[in-house]
Design a protein around this motif. Structure first.
Motif, short mmCIF file in Angstrom:
data_model
loop_
_atom_site.label_atom_id
_atom_site.label_comp_id
_atom_site.label_asym_id
_atom_site.label_seq_id
_atom_site.Cartn_x
_atom_site.Cartn_y
_atom_site.Cartn_z
N VAL A 49 0.58 -1.08 0.14
CA VAL A 49 -0.21 0.11 -0.03
C VAL A 49 0.53 0.89 0.07
CG1 VAL A 49 -1.61 1.48 1.35
CG2 VAL A 49 -1.55 -1.33 1.24
N GLY A 50 0.64 2.23 -1.36
CA GLY A 50 1.00 3.60 -0.90
C GLY A 50 2.40 3.17 -2.28
N VAL A 100 -4.90 -3.59 -1.28
CA VAL A 100 -4.41 -5.12 -1.46
C VAL A 100 -6.07 -6.69 -1.39
CG1 VAL A 100 -3.09 -7.49 -1.64
CG2 VAL A 100 -2.10 -5.44 -1.54
N GLU A 101 -6.88 -6.18 -1.81
CA GLU A 101 -8.30 -7.67 -2.03
C GLU A 101 -7.72 -9.04 -2.01
OE1 GLU A 101 -10.93 -6.65 -3.70
OE2 GLU A 101 -11.15 -4.62 -3.39
N LEU A 145 -5.35 -8.86 -5.64
CA LEU A 145 -6.09 -8.25 -6.36
C LEU A 145 -5.16 -7.24 -5.90
CD1 LEU A 145 -9.21 -8.95 -7.36
CD2 LEU A 145 -7.60 -9.58 -9.36
N LEU A 146 -4.78 -6.26 -6.78
CA LEU A 146 -3.49 -5.13 -5.90
C LEU A 146 -5.09 -4.05 -6.82
CD1 LEU A 146 -0.33 -5.05 -7.54
CD2 LEU A 146 -1.14 -5.08 -5.58
N PRO A 194 -4.40 -8.54 -11.51
CA PRO A 194 -4.43 -9.25 -10.33
C PRO A 194 -2.45 -9.19 -9.99
CG PRO A 194 -5.45 -9.59 -12.70
CD PRO A 194 -5.45 -8.27 -12.43
N PHE A 195 -2.32 -9.42 -8.75
CA PHE A 195 -0.87 -9.27 -8.97
C PHE A 195 -0.07 -11.14 -8.25
CE2 PHE A 195 2.01 -9.12 -4.60
CZ PHE A 195 3.15 -8.01 -4.86
N VAL A 196 0.32 -10.96 -9.59
CA VAL A 196 0.87 -12.37 -10.62
C VAL A 196 1.96 -11.72 -11.17
CG1 VAL A 196 -1.78 -13.83 -10.88
CG2 VAL A 196 -0.97 -12.75 -12.40
N THR A 197 3.43 -12.58 -11.13
CA THR A 197 4.53 -12.02 -11.38
C THR A 197 3.93 -11.91 -12.95
OG1 THR A 197 5.96 -13.99 -9.94
CG2 THR A 197 7.03 -12.54 -12.35
#
Length: 184
Positions: free
Chosen positions: A101-102, A121-122, A129-130, A142-145
């Motif tokens: 966050v930030g 972040v959810e 998910l960001l 989606p917080f994936v590489t």
């Protein structure tokens, strides 16, 4: 000082004795779900782990405060958090929500333009998910590489790859459909 970190999400009740399937969101499930440890459900209820075992991709956990299936079913979908020391840091390639966050979201690479800021972040069931504020609009990434290949905490940014419609949903390509709604 201590902070709360997400360690899991409660799934369905398992059996009749109050056990729950937990989708683990920590690299240390044996530590976070060790008998006697405590977690806090998203409703604010503190739960003490009585037993835990791995079953496939999930953990099956029984909490002291959850005596039966009826009580277990009321917890379905809740996020579980553990209280950790603020100085604790996760393993490589893992991040606490508070670290993300930030951060500025840059497009393309570390030198790319900043397009927004991570506001939270959810943790839905499928993947984290960001939530990025892009010019006053919250966009889910989606917080994936494959989409977020770099997170640089020291520099205060992360990199989001430029995919059509990802950061600007209004610019997404529209796929024509037939009368039945199927893509052509």
């Amino acid at each position: 000082m201590t902070v709360s970190v997400v360690v899991g999400r409660i799934g369905r009740a398992h059996g009749i004795r109050g056990e729950l399937a937990v989708d683990v969101r920590t690299d240390e499930p044996e530590r976070r779900f060790a008998p006697g440890s405590s977690v806090v459900a998203s409703g604010g209820r503190t739960l003490t782990v009585a037993t835990a075992r791995q079953q496939g991709q999930k953990f099956v956990v029984r909490f002291t405060e959850v005596p039966d299936r009826n009580d277990a079913e009321t917890l379905h979908g809740q996020v579980l958090e553990a209280v950790v020391d603020e100085g604790d840091v996760p393993d490589d390639d893992a991040f606490y929500d508070r670290q993300l966050v930030g951060l500025l979201a840059r497009v393309g690479d570390a030198d790319g333009p900043a397009v927004g800021t991570v506001v939270r972040v959810e943790h839905p069931p499928s993947q984290d998910l960001l939530v990025i504020d892009v010019r006053g609009t919250e966009v889910l990434v989606p917080f994936v590489t494959a989409l977020v290949p770099e997170v640089d905490l020291e520099a205060g940014h992360l990199v989001v790859l430029d995919r059509p419609g990802l950061l600007d949903p209004g610019s997404a390509e529209v796929v024509p459909t037939d009368d039945a709604g199927s893509a052509r």
